[in-house]
Design an enzyme around this catalytic site. Structure first.
Site, short mmCIF file in Angstrom:
data_model
loop_
_atom_site.label_atom_id
_atom_site.label_comp_id
_atom_site.label_asym_id
_atom_site.label_seq_id
_atom_site.Cartn_x
_atom_site.Cartn_y
_atom_site.Cartn_z
N ASN A 124 100.88 -24.87 -58.21
CA ASN A 124 100.37 -23.71 -58.68
C ASN A 124 101.14 -22.53 -59.18
O ASN A 124 100.78 -21.62 -59.74
CB ASN A 124 99.49 -23.27 -57.58
CG ASN A 124 99.96 -23.08 -56.16
OD1 ASN A 124 101.15 -23.36 -56.18
ND2 ASN A 124 99.40 -22.39 -55.31
N GLU A 175 106.61 -24.04 -46.87
CA GLU A 175 105.22 -23.26 -46.77
C GLU A 175 104.34 -24.35 -47.11
O GLU A 175 104.19 -24.93 -48.36
CB GLU A 175 105.31 -22.21 -47.95
CG GLU A 175 103.88 -21.45 -47.79
CD GLU A 175 103.68 -20.64 -49.39
OE1 GLU A 175 104.49 -20.59 -49.99
OE2 GLU A 175 102.83 -20.46 -49.64
N CYS A 216 97.73 -21.04 -51.68
CA CYS A 216 98.00 -21.25 -50.45
C CYS A 216 97.28 -19.91 -49.65
O CYS A 216 96.69 -20.16 -48.47
CB CYS A 216 99.10 -21.45 -49.86
SG CYS A 216 100.53 -20.45 -50.56
#
Ligand code: G3H
Length: 525
Positions: free
Chosen positions: A198, A293, A327
């Site tokens: 992304n 992450e 996210c």
């Protein structure tokens, strides 16, 4: 396709993008390539080299493996483990020299790369549009933000790495002032960076720049979807004149190349952003620092006294920008029953204004990254339908394009109450107390970010303290930026803290030199 001459060398005559090692663009001996499918057209858009590193023991016979090696040797498709090994060796050698390059010079290189990156924002953004269906303006923003991040990292690095510490021994009981300890930050060695689809440029440079300013070398494994944008970005670093071998970029499917890279003995640190693959990596990686992450289920808690217009605009921005594929997207709204109707109405009104279509037309909602993602999102929607959630809009899908959807009256027995859709679908859970909202937030396996909307700052701070997430935003949707802010997740959302300063620190370790002085009697007579 690249649009400008500076990018012609990164692609071969058959339009397969090369990989980058030892300061050169190369073709893999594997002879294999991976197709990148355009999420909008669902047609192959690009091809990148596949450095296939897995030796498969599928026939269970050593003779078969020997046979495969012979075939490789005869037909020139040698296993590319050797290529990755060479990348690691070159990376290690280059790092030793780079660590001795003055800090101001390292910063100068990064500033140059940042300028080149920004100068070529248009062709790089074009790749983002075609590879990951990022809306055109957001694609340009990602590249510009990346350039700014690289420059800021150079400046921050000069500040924080230019300082060390002096300790004297007589502050600890029983010691004379006979020892001086000088400590400073030194690089770790080779950093492996694995960004997600992304933000293939921005979340790559958020790893590359701190690694380089701190004196490390860097091996990038871009996501397959987003690899071509990342290769363009790497060419900008190449043009900035970094030493050979210091930066490498190897492409291929994670399933082929992933384990070999992440378990490679030459890697001294891994910085990964993505899904739960990160959990598997953290179990397999050796005794090296990790920065991870791994997604989130960011909750938005809305109290009765909140500014409901502010709430609605943040839910729409937080829940649906880049079609929810962040996210830090708002992934569940926990709203007090007394204001729930009003919030839902305001959100619906704003959602009706979202444009749906192609990234080239800069629509708000664009196709999600792949058919399998769209199928997964649809599965969550159908589960909510079966369990009688209220659909605020009709569910609509064409190919990978899913129209934005708000699901009201979601209950904890629905999958969407807990799972991360990574798509433009947002559940609303009505709560009768703030404690119920905090309980739902904390019952999640994730703990990335969250947000709370209230006019009462005291309540907001107490709620922030109670929410088990790495960050809580008061009166705004979750977000990673500005990029120098600390960014971290609790529980399955990650390991370590990011943000420019924290990443630089994470990619270094402390080195001490202790000066032992002669006893005082030597000078005092
Ligand atoms: O997808 C994960 C990113 O770290 C989110 O970044 O908050 O800037 O969209 P963002």
């Amino acid at each position: 396709m690249a649009g400008t001459d500076v990018f012609t060398e990164i692609v071969d005559g058959e339009q397969v993008y090369k990989y980058y090692a030892d300061g050169e663009w190369k073709k893999s001996a594997s002879g294999k390539s991976v197709s990148i499918v355009n999420p909008t057209t669902r047609e192959p858009q690009y091809k990148v080299q596949e450095l296939a590193c897995v030796i498969r023991f599928h026939c269970g016979s050593i003779f078969f493996i020997v046979f495969l090696c012979l075939v490789d040797w005869v037909f020139g498709t040698a296993c590319t483990q050797e290529e990755v090994n060479k990348v690691m060796e070159a990376s290690k050698a280059a790092q030793k020299l780079w660590a001795r390059t003055p800090l101001w010079k390292r910063a100068e290189h990064l500033h140059k790369a940042a300028a080149i990156l920004k100068e070529h924002k248009a062709p790089i953004a074009e790749c983002l549009v075609k590879e990951i269906a990022k809306p055109a303006k957001d694609a340009v923003t990602e590249v510009v933000r990346s350039g700014d991040l690289v420059s800021y990292t150079a400046e921050e690095g000069v500040r924080i790495l230019g300082e060390g510490k002096l300790l004297v021994s007589d502050s600890f009981p029983g010691n004379e002032r006979s020892k001086y300890c000088l400590s400073s930050k030194v690089p770790l060695g080779v950093v492996l960076a694995i960004p997600p689809f992304n933000y293939p440029v921005n979340l790559a440079v958020s790893k590359i720049a701190p690694a380089l300013i701190a004196g490390n070398s860097l091996v990038l494994k871009p996501p397959t979807q987003g690899a071509v944008a990342a290769l363009h970005m790497i060419q900008c670093f190449h043009l900035a004149g970094f030493p050979k071998g210091l930066i490498s970029c190897v492409t291929g499917k994670g399933s082929e190349i992933g384990d070999f890279l992440t378990m490679h003995p030459g890697v001294n640190c891994i910085s990964f952003t993505g899904g739960d693959t990160g959990i598997a990596i953290s179990k397999k990686a050796g005794m090296i620092p990790l920065q991870m992450e791994l997604g989130g289920k960011d909750a938005c808690i809305v109290l009765e006294d909140a500014d409901l217009d502010l709430v609605a605009s943040n839910i729409v921005k937080g829940g649906y920008s880049y079609s929810g594929q962040r996210c830090t997207a708002v992934k569940v709204v926990l709203v007090m029953e007394s204001v729930a109707d009003a919030v839902v109405e305001k959100v619906k009104a704003k959602m009706a204004k979202l444009s749906v279509g192609s990234p080239e037309d800069d629509c708000d909602i664009t196709p999600v990254v792949s058919e399998s993602s769209a199928n997964f999102i649809e599965g969550l929607v159908m589960d909510a339908k079966e369990k009688a959630a209220t659909f605020c809009q009709e569910y609509r899908r064409e190919g990978n394009l899913i129209w934005p959807l708000l699901l009201d009256h979601v209950r904890p027995d629905m999958r969407i109450a807990w799972e991360e859709p990574f798509g433009p679908v947002l559940p609303v859970i009505r709560i009768s107390s703030v404690e119920e909202g905090i309980h739902h937030c904390n019952a999640s396996n994730f703990g990335l970010q969250g947000c709370v909307f209230t006019r009462d700052i005291n309540k907001a701070i107490l709620i922030s303290d109670a929410m088990e997430t790495g960050t809580v935003q008061i009166n705004s949707a979750p977000a990673r930026g500005p990029d120098h802010f600390p960014f971290q997740g609790l529980k399955d959302s990650g390991i370590g803290s990011q943000g420019i300063t924290n990443s630089i620190n994470m990619m270094t370790k402390i080195k001490s030199t202790v000066i032992n002085l002669p006893s005082p009697s030597y000078t005092m007579g």
